[in-house]
Design an enzyme around this catalytic site. Structure first.
Site, PDB file in Angstrom:
ATOM      1  N   TYR A  72       0.826  -2.085  -8.133  1.00 56.15           N
ATOM      2  CA  TYR A  72       0.424  -0.706  -7.815  1.00 56.15           C
ATOM      3  C   TYR A  72      -1.090  -0.558  -7.902  1.00 56.15           C
ATOM      4  O   TYR A  72      -1.741  -0.031  -6.995  1.00 56.15           O
ATOM      5  CB  TYR A  72       1.111   0.260  -8.779  1.00 56.15           C
ATOM      6  CG  TYR A  72       0.829   1.715  -8.500  1.00 56.15           C
ATOM      7  CD1 TYR A  72       1.497   2.383  -7.472  1.00 56.15           C
ATOM      8  CD2 TYR A  72      -0.097   2.426  -9.256  1.00 56.15           C
ATOM      9  CE1 TYR A  72       1.232   3.719  -7.209  1.00 56.15           C
ATOM     10  CE2 TYR A  72      -0.359   3.752  -9.002  1.00 56.15           C
ATOM     11  CZ  TYR A  72       0.315   4.400  -7.983  1.00 56.15           C
ATOM     12  OH  TYR A  72       0.045   5.739  -7.708  1.00 56.15           O
ATOM     13  N   THR A 118       5.684  14.262 -10.836  1.00 55.76           N
ATOM     14  CA  THR A 118       6.414  14.229  -9.560  1.00 55.76           C
ATOM     15  C   THR A 118       7.602  13.269  -9.717  1.00 55.76           C
ATOM     16  O   THR A 118       7.747  12.611 -10.750  1.00 55.76           O
ATOM     17  CB  THR A 118       5.518  13.693  -8.420  1.00 55.76           C
ATOM     18  OG1 THR A 118       5.179  12.335  -8.730  1.00 55.76           O
ATOM     19  CG2 THR A 118       4.253  14.500  -8.240  1.00 55.76           C
ATOM     20  N   LYS A 165      -3.924   0.153  -4.852  1.00 57.82           N
ATOM     21  CA  LYS A 165      -4.821   1.322  -4.809  1.00 57.82           C
ATOM     22  C   LYS A 165      -6.288   0.893  -4.830  1.00 57.82           C
ATOM     23  O   LYS A 165      -7.135   1.558  -4.238  1.00 57.82           O
ATOM     24  CB  LYS A 165      -4.501   2.276  -5.969  1.00 57.82           C
ATOM     25  CG  LYS A 165      -3.085   2.863  -5.920  1.00 57.82           C
ATOM     26  CD  LYS A 165      -2.863   3.761  -4.703  1.00 57.82           C
ATOM     27  CE  LYS A 165      -1.510   4.476  -4.757  1.00 57.82           C
ATOM     28  NZ  LYS A 165      -1.292   5.410  -3.665  1.00 57.82           N
ATOM     29  N   ASP A 221       8.442   5.573   8.749  1.00 56.82           N
ATOM     30  CA  ASP A 221       8.168   4.720   7.598  1.00 56.82           C
ATOM     31  C   ASP A 221       6.765   4.137   7.766  1.00 56.82           C
ATOM     32  O   ASP A 221       6.470   3.566   8.830  1.00 56.82           O
ATOM     33  CB  ASP A 221       9.230   3.598   7.573  1.00 56.82           C
ATOM     34  CG  ASP A 221       9.216   2.803   6.290  1.00 56.82           C
ATOM     35  OD1 ASP A 221       8.125   2.543   5.747  1.00 56.82           O
ATOM     36  OD2 ASP A 221      10.305   2.419   5.833  1.00 56.82           O
ATOM     37  N   VAL A 222       5.912   4.275   6.756  1.00 55.51           N
ATOM     38  CA  VAL A 222       4.547   3.739   6.890  1.00 55.51           C
ATOM     39  C   VAL A 222       4.542   2.210   6.939  1.00 55.51           C
ATOM     40  O   VAL A 222       3.507   1.618   7.215  1.00 55.51           O
ATOM     41  CB  VAL A 222       3.587   4.232   5.769  1.00 55.51           C
ATOM     42  CG1 VAL A 222       3.333   5.721   5.875  1.00 55.51           C
ATOM     43  CG2 VAL A 222       4.076   3.843   4.388  1.00 55.51           C
TER      44      VAL A 222
HETATM   45  N1  LIG Z   1       2.378  11.248  -9.577  1.00 56.74           N
HETATM   46  C1  LIG Z   1       1.296  10.643 -10.087  1.00 56.74           C
HETATM   47  O1  LIG Z   1       1.054  10.616 -11.317  1.00 56.74           O
HETATM   48  C2  LIG Z   1       0.311   9.994  -9.143  1.00 56.74           C
HETATM   49  C3  LIG Z   1      -0.933   9.607  -9.663  1.00 56.74           C
HETATM   50  C4  LIG Z   1      -1.852   9.013  -8.816  1.00 56.74           C
HETATM   51  C5  LIG Z   1      -1.536   8.809  -7.485  1.00 56.74           C
HETATM   52  N2  LIG Z   1      -0.320   9.170  -7.013  1.00 56.74           N
HETATM   53  C6  LIG Z   1      -0.051   8.914  -5.596  1.00 56.74           C
HETATM   54  O2  LIG Z   1       0.300  10.120  -4.963  1.00 56.74           O
HETATM   55  C7  LIG Z   1       1.067   9.826  -3.798  1.00 56.74           C
HETATM   56  C8  LIG Z   1       2.271  10.760  -3.761  1.00 56.74           C
HETATM   57  O3  LIG Z   1       3.149  10.423  -4.838  1.00 56.74           O
HETATM   58  P1  LIG Z   1       3.896  11.540  -5.681  1.00 56.74           P
HETATM   59  O4  LIG Z   1       3.437  11.410  -7.072  1.00 56.74           O
HETATM   60  O5  LIG Z   1       3.807  12.856  -4.989  1.00 56.74           O
HETATM   61  O6  LIG Z   1       5.399  10.979  -5.686  1.00 56.74           O
HETATM   62  P2  LIG Z   1       6.636  11.281  -4.728  1.00 56.74           P
HETATM   63  O7  LIG Z   1       7.063  12.689  -4.827  1.00 56.74           O
HETATM   64  O8  LIG Z   1       7.629  10.210  -5.029  1.00 56.74           O
HETATM   65  O9  LIG Z   1       6.019  11.080  -3.261  1.00 56.74           O
HETATM   66  C9  LIG Z   1       5.966   9.867  -2.600  1.00 56.74           C
HETATM   67  C10 LIG Z   1       6.219  10.193  -1.133  1.00 56.74           C
HETATM   68  O10 LIG Z   1       5.981   9.032  -0.358  1.00 56.74           O
HETATM   69  C11 LIG Z   1       6.998   8.953   0.614  1.00 56.74           C
HETATM   70  N3  LIG Z   1       7.174   7.545   0.932  1.00 56.74           N
HETATM   71  C12 LIG Z   1       7.411   6.523   0.069  1.00 56.74           C
HETATM   72  N4  LIG Z   1       7.529   5.380   0.737  1.00 56.74           N
HETATM   73  C13 LIG Z   1       7.353   5.682   2.048  1.00 56.74           C
HETATM   74  C14 LIG Z   1       7.351   4.927   3.234  1.00 56.74           C
HETATM   75  N5  LIG Z   1       7.572   3.607   3.211  1.00 56.74           N
HETATM   76  N6  LIG Z   1       7.129   5.552   4.412  1.00 56.74           N
HETATM   77  C15 LIG Z   1       6.912   6.894   4.451  1.00 56.74           C
HETATM   78  N7  LIG Z   1       6.899   7.668   3.361  1.00 56.74           N
HETATM   79  C16 LIG Z   1       7.121   7.065   2.178  1.00 56.74           C
HETATM   80  C17 LIG Z   1       8.243   9.563  -0.013  1.00 56.74           C
HETATM   81  O11 LIG Z   1       9.088  10.145   0.956  1.00 56.74           O
HETATM   82  P3  LIG Z   1      10.431   9.427   1.474  1.00 56.74           P
HETATM   83  O12 LIG Z   1      11.172   8.930   0.279  1.00 56.74           O
HETATM   84  O13 LIG Z   1      11.120  10.506   2.242  1.00 56.74           O
HETATM   85  O14 LIG Z   1       9.969   8.332   2.368  1.00 56.74           O
HETATM   86  C18 LIG Z   1       7.642  10.657  -0.877  1.00 56.74           C
HETATM   87  O15 LIG Z   1       7.609  11.890  -0.180  1.00 56.74           O
HETATM   88  C19 LIG Z   1       1.416   8.338  -3.874  1.00 56.74           C
HETATM   89  O16 LIG Z   1       0.556   7.621  -3.020  1.00 56.74           O
HETATM   90  C20 LIG Z   1       1.110   7.984  -5.324  1.00 56.74           C
HETATM   91  O17 LIG Z   1       0.759   6.625  -5.459  1.00 56.74           O
HETATM   92  C21 LIG Z   1       0.609   9.763  -7.814  1.00 56.74           C
END
Ligand SMILES: NC(=O)c1ccc[n+]([C@@H]2O[C@H](COP(=O)([O-])OP(=O)(O)OC[C@H]3O[C@@H](n4cnc5c(N)ncnc54)[C@H](OP(=O)(O)O)[C@@H]3O)[C@@H](O)[C@H]2O)c1
Length: 221
Positions: free
Chosen positions: A178, A213, A182, A85-86
């Site tokens: 959020y 996602t 960031k 966990d981060v």
């Molecule tokens: N999707 C978008 O539109 C978008 C846009 C801009 C930026 N982002 C960024 O992209 C990154 C990835 O998000 P995503 O869109 O791919 O969504 P996602 O599939 O929900 O991925 C988030 C990942 O973070 C992990 N995670 C969450 N809390 C954690 C914790 N406390 N410790 C360790 N791992 C943790 C989750 O794994 P577990 O549940 O197994 O821990 C999951 O694999 C994030 O930083 C998000 O803010 C996403």
């Protein structure tokens, strides 16, 4: 005209089955990808593994990480799941140690772990939810860097990418926690890049826009 035949060069990596045409791009590299079990993190891990890197997949959900590991291995890549966990520095440091013991020093470190769960208008926001978002996205990025930077500086080699967001470059209503997390992450990246650049460690952020996602589908925990 003389025809020159290319002889195999000693020490040159041999392309393994399952690798893409650019399969030697990351040959010999070792990566740690947080959030590697889903979404953007998993996509990054798959690209790195297809290019020949050995990849540690980090996240809280071990079952999902194991599924990602199997998918990468089935495609001819090298990956290992590390639960953690981060929000807990010890667990990030343990994952770094585990990956380095298995594959060697980490050269690529990608922090894609993040949360956007429960974002609200400020007047509806409770302190616990604000703190959870900041603790995962901003403090988690600090812990990730704290765990990987010393080794990279010591070896004078490494590249760190923190996954930020377009929300870290502009204001987004009903997303104050959020967005603030960031913006903070981008500040961390800019300052750390200046701090460690002279030690040949690169630090960058990527700021994706809307990506389909689990997070945006509201399925993340
Ligand atoms: N999707 C978008 O539109 C978008 C846009 C801009 C930026 N982002 C960024 O992209 C990154 C990835 O998000 P995503 O869109 O791919 O969504 P996602 O599939 O929900 O991925 C988030 C990942 O973070 C992990 N995670 C969450 N809390 C954690 C914790 N406390 N410790 C360790 N791992 C943790 C989750 O794994 P577990 O549940 O197994 O821990 C999951 O694999 C994030 O930083 C998000 O803010 C996403």
């Amino acid at each position: 005209m003389r025809c020159r035949l290319r002889r195999p060069q000693p020490g040159r990596p041999v392309r393994r089955p399952g690798r893409d045409r650019q399969g030697e791009r990351f040959e010999g590299q070792v990566a740690l990808v947080t959030g590697g079990g889903s979404g953007i993190g998993l996509a990054v891990a798959e690209v790195l593994a297809a290019g020949g890197a050995s990849v540690g997949l980090f996240g809280r959900n071990l079952e999902r990480l194991r599924t990602a590991e199997k998918k990468i291995v089935a495609a001819g890549g090298e990956a290992t799941a590390c639960a953690g966990d981060v929000r807990d520095l010890d667990s990030v440091q343990s994952a770094v140690a585990e990956v380095e013991q298995r594959y060697g020093p980490i050269t690529f470190a990608v922090n894609a772990a993040g949360t956007g769960v429960g974002q609200k208008y400020l007047c509806d926001e409770d302190e616990e939810s604000w703190l959870r978002t900041i603790d995962t996205n901003l403090n988690g990025s600090f812990r990730f860097c704290r765990a990987v930077v010393p080794g990279m500086m010591h070896r004078r080699r490494g590249s760190i990418v923190l996954v930020s967001s377009a929300a870290g470059k502009r204001g987004v209503p009903a997303n104050t926690a959020y967005s603030a997390s960031k913006w903070g992450l981008n500040g961390l990246v800019r300052s750390l890049a200046l701090e460690v650049g002279s030690a040949h460690v690169r630090v960058n952020a990527v700021c994706p826009g809307f990506t389909d996602t689990e997070m945006v589908r509201g399925e993340s925990l």
